[in-house]
Write a protein that holds these residues in place. Structure first.
Motif, PDB file in Angstrom:
ATOM      1  N   GLY A  14      -8.233   3.910   3.344  1.00  0.00           N
ATOM      2  CA  GLY A  14      -6.828   3.755   3.721  1.00  0.00           C
ATOM      3  C   GLY A  14      -6.225   5.066   4.175  1.00  0.00           C
ATOM      4  N   ALA A  15      -4.934   5.233   3.921  1.00  0.00           N
ATOM      5  CA  ALA A  15      -4.256   6.469   4.296  1.00  0.00           C
ATOM      6  C   ALA A  15      -4.462   7.543   3.224  1.00  0.00           C
ATOM      7  CB  ALA A  15      -2.777   6.186   4.494  1.00  0.00           C
ATOM      8  N   ASN A  16      -4.400   7.122   1.968  1.00  0.00           N
ATOM      9  CA  ASN A  16      -4.513   8.085   0.866  1.00  0.00           C
ATOM     10  C   ASN A  16      -5.730   7.869  -0.019  1.00  0.00           C
ATOM     11  OD1 ASN A  16      -1.929   9.737   0.890  1.00  0.00           O
ATOM     12  ND2 ASN A  16      -1.147   7.655   1.089  1.00  0.00           N
ATOM     13  N   THR A  17      -6.211   6.645  -0.072  1.00  0.00           N
ATOM     14  CA  THR A  17      -7.254   6.305  -1.027  1.00  0.00           C
ATOM     15  C   THR A  17      -8.443   5.635  -0.342  1.00  0.00           C
ATOM     16  OG1 THR A  17      -5.524   5.897  -2.651  1.00  0.00           O
ATOM     17  CG2 THR A  17      -7.674   5.017  -3.191  1.00  0.00           C
TER      18      THR A  17
ATOM     19  N   SER B 266       0.849  -1.188   0.000  1.00  0.00           N
ATOM     20  CA  SER B 266       0.000   0.000   0.000  1.00  0.00           C
ATOM     21  C   SER B 266       0.882   1.235   0.000  1.00  0.00           C
ATOM     22  CB  SER B 266      -0.904  -0.017   1.233  1.00  0.00           C
ATOM     23  OG  SER B 266      -0.177   0.387   2.372  1.00  0.00           O
ATOM     24  N   SER B 267       0.272   2.401   0.175  1.00  0.00           N
ATOM     25  CA  SER B 267       1.079   3.625   0.159  1.00  0.00           C
ATOM     26  C   SER B 267       1.858   3.814   1.453  1.00  0.00           C
ATOM     27  CB  SER B 267       0.183   4.835  -0.095  1.00  0.00           C
ATOM     28  OG  SER B 267      -0.776   4.951   0.935  1.00  0.00           O
ATOM     29  N   THR B 268       1.505   3.056   2.519  1.00  0.00           N
ATOM     30  CA  THR B 268       2.175   3.267   3.807  1.00  0.00           C
ATOM     31  C   THR B 268       2.882   2.026   4.342  1.00  0.00           C
ATOM     32  OG1 THR B 268       0.272   2.588   5.150  1.00  0.00           O
ATOM     33  CG2 THR B 268       0.357   4.904   4.472  1.00  0.00           C
TER      34      THR B 268
ATOM     35  N   LYS C  38       1.853  -5.273   3.700  1.00  0.00           N
ATOM     36  CA  LYS C  38       1.016  -6.097   4.585  1.00  0.00           C
ATOM     37  C   LYS C  38       1.018  -7.521   4.047  1.00  0.00           C
ATOM     38  CE  LYS C  38      -1.956  -2.081   4.768  1.00  0.00           C
ATOM     39  NZ  LYS C  38      -3.303  -1.565   4.517  1.00  0.00           N
TER      40      LYS C  38
ATOM     41  N   GLY D 176      -7.010   8.649   5.770  1.00  0.00           N
ATOM     42  CA  GLY D 176      -6.639   9.060   7.115  1.00  0.00           C
ATOM     43  C   GLY D 176      -5.402   9.941   7.181  1.00  0.00           C
TER      44      GLY D 176
ATOM     45  N   SER E 247      -7.655  -3.146   8.002  1.00  0.00           N
ATOM     46  CA  SER E 247      -6.751  -2.653   6.957  1.00  0.00           C
ATOM     47  C   SER E 247      -6.169  -3.804   6.121  1.00  0.00           C
ATOM     48  CB  SER E 247      -5.631  -1.816   7.578  1.00  0.00           C
ATOM     49  OG  SER E 247      -4.836  -2.614   8.405  1.00  0.00           O
TER      50      SER E 247
ATOM     51  N   GLY F  68      -7.720   1.095   7.484  1.00  0.00           N
ATOM     52  CA  GLY F  68      -7.249   1.523   8.801  1.00  0.00           C
ATOM     53  C   GLY F  68      -8.051   2.691   9.362  1.00  0.00           C
ATOM     54  N   THR F  69      -8.532   3.569   8.490  1.00  0.00           N
ATOM     55  CA  THR F  69      -9.241   4.763   8.942  1.00  0.00           C
ATOM     56  C   THR F  69     -10.607   4.437   9.542  1.00  0.00           C
ATOM     57  OG1 THR F  69      -7.978   5.964   7.291  1.00  0.00           O
ATOM     58  CG2 THR F  69      -9.850   7.124   8.181  1.00  0.00           C
TER      59      THR F  69
ATOM     60  N   GLU G 131       1.132  10.706  13.546  1.00  0.00           N
ATOM     61  CA  GLU G 131       0.566   9.391  13.227  1.00  0.00           C
ATOM     62  C   GLU G 131       0.536   8.501  14.472  1.00  0.00           C
ATOM     63  OE1 GLU G 131      -0.668   8.255  10.242  1.00  0.00           O
ATOM     64  OE2 GLU G 131      -1.014   6.260  11.087  1.00  0.00           O
TER      65      GLU G 131
ATOM     66  N   LYS H  57      -1.926   9.793  17.066  1.00  0.00           N
ATOM     67  CA  LYS H  57      -3.300   9.574  16.591  1.00  0.00           C
ATOM     68  C   LYS H  57      -3.720   8.137  16.878  1.00  0.00           C
ATOM     69  CE  LYS H  57      -4.384   8.811  12.033  1.00  0.00           C
ATOM     70  NZ  LYS H  57      -4.759   9.147  10.629  1.00  0.00           N
ATOM     71  N   ARG H  58      -2.866   7.204  16.482  1.00  0.00           N
ATOM     72  CA  ARG H  58      -3.216   5.785  16.658  1.00  0.00           C
ATOM     73  C   ARG H  58      -3.333   5.409  18.130  1.00  0.00           C
ATOM     74  NH1 ARG H  58      -1.436   1.783  12.046  1.00  0.00           N
ATOM     75  NH2 ARG H  58      -1.169   3.222  10.323  1.00  0.00           N
TER      76      ARG H  58
HETATM   77  N1  LIG Z   1      -6.548   3.442  15.614  1.00  0.00           N
HETATM   78  C1  LIG Z   1      -6.571   4.284  14.592  1.00  0.00           C
HETATM   79  N2  LIG Z   1      -7.210   5.474  14.688  1.00  0.00           N
HETATM   80  C2  LIG Z   1      -7.250   6.321  13.645  1.00  0.00           C
HETATM   81  N3  LIG Z   1      -6.669   6.095  12.450  1.00  0.00           N
HETATM   82  C3  LIG Z   1      -6.025   4.927  12.311  1.00  0.00           C
HETATM   83  C4  LIG Z   1      -5.937   3.965  13.346  1.00  0.00           C
HETATM   84  N4  LIG Z   1      -5.239   2.915  12.904  1.00  0.00           N
HETATM   85  C5  LIG Z   1      -4.897   3.209  11.635  1.00  0.00           C
HETATM   86  N5  LIG Z   1      -5.363   4.418  11.269  1.00  0.00           N
HETATM   87  C6  LIG Z   1      -5.167   5.117   9.991  1.00  0.00           C
HETATM   88  O1  LIG Z   1      -5.445   4.256   8.920  1.00  0.00           O
HETATM   89  C7  LIG Z   1      -4.623   4.630   7.796  1.00  0.00           C
HETATM   90  C8  LIG Z   1      -3.925   3.403   7.286  1.00  0.00           C
HETATM   91  O2  LIG Z   1      -4.904   2.478   6.877  1.00  0.00           O
HETATM   92  P1  LIG Z   1      -4.569   1.356   5.828  1.00  0.00           P
HETATM   93  O3  LIG Z   1      -3.502   0.489   6.359  1.00  0.00           O
HETATM   94  O4  LIG Z   1      -5.843   0.727   5.425  1.00  0.00           O
HETATM   95  O5  LIG Z   1      -3.999   2.267   4.655  1.00  0.00           O
HETATM   96  P2  LIG Z   1      -3.107   1.841   3.417  1.00  0.00           P
HETATM   97  O6  LIG Z   1      -3.654   0.599   2.838  1.00  0.00           O
HETATM   98  O7  LIG Z   1      -1.693   1.840   3.845  1.00  0.00           O
HETATM   99  O8  LIG Z   1      -3.349   3.110   2.502  1.00  0.00           O
HETATM  100  P3  LIG Z   1      -3.823   3.194   0.972  1.00  0.00           P
HETATM  101  O9  LIG Z   1      -4.777   2.073   0.756  1.00  0.00           O
HETATM  102  O10 LIG Z   1      -4.438   4.543   0.889  1.00  0.00           O
HETATM  103  O11 LIG Z   1      -2.568   3.066   0.184  1.00  0.00           O
HETATM  104  C9  LIG Z   1      -3.628   5.662   8.291  1.00  0.00           C
HETATM  105  O12 LIG Z   1      -4.019   6.957   7.889  1.00  0.00           O
HETATM  106  C10 LIG Z   1      -3.726   5.493   9.803  1.00  0.00           C
HETATM  107  O13 LIG Z   1      -3.423   6.692  10.483  1.00  0.00           O
END
Ligand SMILES: Nc1ncnc2c1ncn2[C@@H]1O[C@H](COP(=O)(O)OP(=O)(O)OP(=O)(O)O)[C@@H](O)[C@H]1O
Ligand SMILES: [Mg+2]
Length: 365
Positions: A211-214, A18-20, A23, A235, A351, A306-307, A254, A257-258
């Motif tokens: 997700g984080a960006n999408t 993913s962008s972050t 997994k 998020g 996520s 994750g969001t 980050e 927040k978590r």
């Molecule tokens: N407990 C939490 N409270 C709030 N936000 C959270 C929590 N846990 C994770 N996040 C947020 O979820 C996001 C990451 O989610 P996820 O892993 O689904 O994204 P990703 O797959 O990496 O991103 P993308 O799909 O956009 O490339 C981040 O912005 C993170 O701050």
């Protein structure tokens, strides 16, 4: 070039870049379904994946290696995916499939009109949609109507190569290159849908991966996917707002927040406006579905990514849209009896939708 965007057999690690984070997930099949037996999320430094493009192979490969060893999965075989937005998929009607080579040629010809890049730069694969019907039809090939439906997926070869390069640098081999939207569909059909009641499924169900960006929105009617769209929302926006408001680095923002370790005014000043905005965005994504299709009213929103863990967001979306909203964590259904900690699965399950769909490719027939 034909690459195996589809076929697969045997235990395989699902790998979502993913962008972050990278997994990884390994599933095991048992009598009552599936069980996670290998699991890890390894962050990648910002910038190594930009706009769904891998810009630093070594950094991503390093994260993949660490994820693999932390997951304690022993397999060297993995399933990856190209982003939905970087691929084209279509259901095609092939009127006279003929033999294997003729079918391939026909699929290529039919596909050409849908693929917006030069055909020699494209990796393409296809699979009959109703294999049994196809083989029956093959048996009576002399009959007039021998048409079959195939699902075709194509992407630029560079997207495939970039992912294969990461896998190879980590000493792994890619058995299947899937498409992210197919993976989410698979996770829904195999793992989430069986947990829903007939009433839940009486109307279309929207599965969101924020997700984080999408944000990806997929709408299902029964097992069929009737709508799929990506929007640039996630998020990271909240992390940026925290970082600006409290003068923190993005990493600190980050982390706080978590862990919910921000000052007392955080909920009122920063979190609530974000949640309000997120609920409005979700409402907007659903309105797009209504305006672009005519496939009934959504009766249930399942919130993944994750969001979805943002405190209070599920209730807020429920209020904004008037649609019943629940969290989409595939491990709620399959986590029991796993040697992976229940807390880990509860906190990170939402996520892992894409990784889950990819790991399911181990059990293809
Ligand atoms: N407990 C939490 N409270 C709030 N936000 C959270 C929590 N846990 C994770 N996040 C947020 O979820 C996001 C990451 O989610 P996820 O892993 O689904 O994204 P990703 O797959 O990496 O991103 P993308 O799909 O956009 O490339 C981040 O912005 C993170 O701050
Ligand atoms: Mg994601």
């Amino acid at each position: 070039m034909i690459v195996p965007l589809f076929s697969s057999k045997n235990p395989r690690l699902g790998v979502d870049i993913s962008s972050t984070a990278v997994k990884v997930l390994l599933l095991e099949k048992h009598r009552n379904g599936y069980r996670p037996v290998g699991f890890a999320i390894e962050p990648i430094s910002p910038g190594a994946v930009q706009d769904k493009t891998i810009t630093d192979t070594d950094v991503v490969a390093g994260a993949l290696s660490r994820a693999l060893s932390r997951s304690r999965a022993k397999t060297k075989h993995i399933v990856m995916a190209v982003p939905t937005s970087a691929s084209v998929s279509r259901v095609l009607n092939i009127s006279n499939p003929g033999n294997e080579f003729e079918l391939e040629e026909q699929v290529r010809m039919e596909s050409d009109q849908y693929i917006p890049f030069p055909i020699d730069e494209v990796s393409l694969d296809f699979e009959p949609l109703h294999p049994e019907a196809g083989s029956k039809q093959k048996k009576k090939q002399s009959n007039e109507d021998s048409s079959i439906q195939v699902i075709m997926a194509a992407t630029r070869t560079t997207n495939v190569e970039a992912r294969v390069a990461v896998a190879e640098a980590a000493g792994l081999s890619v058995d299947v290159m899937d498409v992210e939207s197919f993976a989410i569909q698979n996770a829904f059909t195999e793992i989430i849908a069986p947990t829903l009641t007939a009433e839940d499924r009486a109307q279309p169900v929207a599965l969101l991966d924020v997700g984080a960006n999408t944000t990806t929105i997929n709408v299902f009617s029964g097992d069929d996917i009737i709508y799929s769209k990506e929007h640039p929302f996630g998020g990271k926006q909240l992390t940026n707002e925290i970082s600006m408001y409290y003068g923190l680095s993005p990493e600190e923002a980050e982390e706080k927040k978590r862990n919910d370790t921000l000052p007392d005014d955080y909920h009122r000043k920063v979190l609530q406006p974000f949640i309000d905005n997120m609920a409005m965005q979700v409402e907007r994504f659903i309105q797009y579905f209504y305006s672009e299709t005519n496939r009934g009213t959504i009766g249930l929103i399942l919130l993944g990514g994750g969001t979805a863990n943002t405190p209070g967001v599920i209730e807020r979306i429920n209020n904004e849209t008037g649609i019943q909203t629940r969290s989409a964590n595939p491990f709620v259904a399959i986590g029991q009896g796993s040697r992976i900690s229940a807390e880990l699965l509860a906190n990170h399950g939402s996520s892992m939708l894409v990784a889950c769909g990819l790991a399911l490719r181990s059990f293809d027939q």
